[in-house]
Structures are given as structure tokens and as C-alpha cells.
Scaffold this motif. Structure first.
Motif, PDB file in Angstrom:
ATOM      1  N   GLU A  70     -40.017   8.834 -10.858  1.00  0.00           N
ATOM      2  CA  GLU A  70     -41.247   9.629 -10.886  1.00  0.00           C
ATOM      3  C   GLU A  70     -40.888  11.094 -11.136  1.00  0.00           C
ATOM      4  OE1 GLU A  70     -44.341  11.058  -7.573  1.00  0.00           O
ATOM      5  OE2 GLU A  70     -44.293   8.879  -7.830  1.00  0.00           O
ATOM      6  N   ARG A  72     -42.276  14.761 -11.694  1.00  0.00           N
ATOM      7  CA  ARG A  72     -43.485  15.501 -11.335  1.00  0.00           C
ATOM      8  C   ARG A  72     -43.405  16.920 -11.922  1.00  0.00           C
ATOM      9  NH1 ARG A  72     -46.094  13.078  -6.908  1.00  0.00           N
ATOM     10  NH2 ARG A  72     -46.790  15.096  -6.126  1.00  0.00           N
ATOM     11  N   THR A  74     -45.224  20.430 -12.173  1.00  0.00           N
ATOM     12  CA  THR A  74     -46.217  21.207 -11.440  1.00  0.00           C
ATOM     13  C   THR A  74     -46.162  22.663 -11.865  1.00  0.00           C
ATOM     14  OG1 THR A  74     -45.875  19.730  -9.554  1.00  0.00           O
ATOM     15  CG2 THR A  74     -47.085  21.753  -9.134  1.00  0.00           C
ATOM     16  N   ASP A  78     -49.998  25.602  -7.980  1.00  0.00           N
ATOM     17  CA  ASP A  78     -50.742  24.352  -7.848  1.00  0.00           C
ATOM     18  C   ASP A  78     -50.036  23.437  -6.854  1.00  0.00           C
ATOM     19  OD1 ASP A  78     -52.454  25.307  -9.760  1.00  0.00           O
ATOM     20  OD2 ASP A  78     -51.692  24.034 -11.382  1.00  0.00           O
ATOM     21  N   SER A  79     -50.816  22.663  -6.118  1.00  0.00           N
ATOM     22  CA  SER A  79     -50.217  21.743  -5.153  1.00  0.00           C
ATOM     23  C   SER A  79     -50.037  20.343  -5.728  1.00  0.00           C
ATOM     24  CB  SER A  79     -51.063  21.675  -3.874  1.00  0.00           C
ATOM     25  OG  SER A  79     -52.377  21.261  -4.199  1.00  0.00           O
ATOM     26  N   THR A  80     -50.765  20.027  -6.786  1.00  0.00           N
ATOM     27  CA  THR A  80     -50.632  18.712  -7.403  1.00  0.00           C
ATOM     28  C   THR A  80     -50.077  18.859  -8.814  1.00  0.00           C
ATOM     29  OG1 THR A  80     -52.909  18.791  -8.185  1.00  0.00           O
ATOM     30  CG2 THR A  80     -52.527  17.680  -6.084  1.00  0.00           C
ATOM     31  N   PRO A  81     -49.263  17.904  -9.245  1.00  0.00           N
ATOM     32  CA  PRO A  81     -48.682  17.980 -10.589  1.00  0.00           C
ATOM     33  C   PRO A  81     -49.754  17.836 -11.669  1.00  0.00           C
ATOM     34  CG  PRO A  81     -47.744  16.146  -9.330  1.00  0.00           C
ATOM     35  CD  PRO A  81     -48.816  16.739  -8.506  1.00  0.00           C
ATOM     36  N   PHE A  82     -49.545  18.508 -12.796  1.00  0.00           N
ATOM     37  CA  PHE A  82     -50.437  18.338 -13.934  1.00  0.00           C
ATOM     38  C   PHE A  82     -49.987  17.164 -14.797  1.00  0.00           C
ATOM     39  CE2 PHE A  82     -47.212  21.271 -15.483  1.00  0.00           C
ATOM     40  CZ  PHE A  82     -46.912  20.790 -16.742  1.00  0.00           C
ATOM     41  N   VAL A  84     -47.326  13.466 -14.465  1.00  0.00           N
ATOM     42  CA  VAL A  84     -46.362  12.597 -13.783  1.00  0.00           C
ATOM     43  C   VAL A  84     -45.921  11.551 -14.794  1.00  0.00           C
ATOM     44  CG1 VAL A  84     -45.976  10.952 -11.894  1.00  0.00           C
ATOM     45  CG2 VAL A  84     -47.469  12.939 -11.531  1.00  0.00           C
ATOM     46  N   TYR A 100     -43.047  26.795 -13.928  1.00  0.00           N
ATOM     47  CA  TYR A 100     -43.197  25.369 -13.689  1.00  0.00           C
ATOM     48  C   TYR A 100     -42.035  24.866 -12.835  1.00  0.00           C
ATOM     49  CZ  TYR A 100     -46.153  25.889 -17.832  1.00  0.00           C
ATOM     50  OH  TYR A 100     -47.100  26.295 -18.736  1.00  0.00           O
ATOM     51  N   GLU A 118     -34.892  12.312  -3.327  1.00  0.00           N
ATOM     52  CA  GLU A 118     -35.647  13.476  -3.779  1.00  0.00           C
ATOM     53  C   GLU A 118     -34.657  14.591  -4.067  1.00  0.00           C
ATOM     54  OE1 GLU A 118     -38.964  14.829  -1.494  1.00  0.00           O
ATOM     55  OE2 GLU A 118     -39.636  12.788  -1.060  1.00  0.00           O
TER      56      GLU A 118
END
Length: 157
Positions: A70, A72, A74, A78-82, A84, A100, A118
Motif C-alpha cells: 500500500e 500512500r 499525501t 492533508d490527513s488522508t492520501p489523495f 493509494v 508531498y 511501516e
């Protein structure tokens, strides 16, 4: 007494063998081709657009585990990826200015056993401006917007 000693040695051996078991992991890389045509591998980039980067997961010691990837992407703030992506390796063209972070997460699955990976530090890409090349011999277009809804264009050579 000999039985206890033998059991202790067997137990110690088992513990040592378990400690030496190599677990799956990843060594991700970010590469790009510089202006001289050489491939460069770095953890961060600071420059202008367009910028094309290749991201590789670099799985190691996978054995019988199935890796699930995965990537990601981002944008700073921003807290969420644009974006994935779920491929082992992927590329991305950065065309807009901004900062980014690109992070890899891998789940190594074998039956009901899952080992999560991770990145300690995500890759960092900062695009400060876009590079626009205008050749001296190319015709230039001037766009004139006035109060009327009519748009006027003129080519200057």
C-alpha cells in the motif's frame, strides 16, 4: 538430573533458533532520472515540476508470506492520501507545486499470521515551481481580456 539438563539445553536451543528466525521486511527506494540522465536514489527531492519518481518496495525475506503493498501519497496539510496504490512498484508524475509525503505499508500474510511493515520516515517530495520552457523562435500568443465578453488573441513573432 541428566533429564532436566537435557530439557534445559533443548529449551535454550529452541529459543535461540526462534530468535534467529528472519522475519519479512522491506527496503523501499525512490528513484528518478536527473538532468544528466543518471538514475538517482534518494529519500527526498526538492525541485520543480514536472518530476517523475519511481517507488520500489524492495521486499526481503518473504519466504512463504504473501506481501500486500500500500503506497500512500499525501499532500502536506492533508490527513488522508489523495492517492493509494497497491502495487509492489509504482511511478508518479508530480506536476503541481506543494510538499508531498509518500509512505509504504506492507502486510506480510501467511495463513492467520500477519507481520506489518511501516516506513520509519516517509519519502518527501517538494515541488516549488513548474518549469516552463519557451523557445525564442516559437510564436508567442498574447491573450487580451477586456470588459466585453469578446476575447482577443494576437500572435507575436
Amino acid at each position: 538430573m541428566n533429564r532436566i539438563f537435557t530439557l534445559l539445553i533443548a529449551l535454550c536451543y529452541s529459543l535461540v533458533m526462534a530468535a534467529q528466525q528472519v522475519l519479512p521486511t522491506a527496503t523501499p527506494t525512490m528513484t528518478y532520472v536527473d538532468e544528466d540522465g543518471a538514475e538517482v536514489s534518494e529519500s527526498q527531492y526538492d525541485g520543480s515540476a514536472p518530476f517523475k519518481a519511481t517507488f520500489k518496495a524492495g521486499p526481503e525475506n518473504v519466504g512463504n508470506y504473501t506481501p500486500l503493498y500500500e503506497w500512500r501519497f499525501t499532500k502536506a496539510g492533508d490527513s488522508t492520501p489523495f492517492l493509494v496504490r497497491y502495487d509492489e512498484n509504482t511511478t508518479y508524475d508530480f506536476n503541481e507545486s506543494g510538499s508531498y509525503s509518500i509512505e509504504l505499508r506492507v502486510s506480510f500474510v501467511q495463513g492467520t499470521d500477519t507481520i506489518a511493515y511501516e516506513m520509519d520516515q516517509p519519502f518527501s517530495v517538494t515541488i516549488s515551481e513548474s518549469k516552463l520552457e519557451v523557445h525564442d523562435n516559437a510564436p508567442r500568443m498574447v491573450l487580451s481580456l477586456m470588459a466585453s465578453p469578446v476575447c482577443r488573441m494576437a500572435f507575436i513573432t
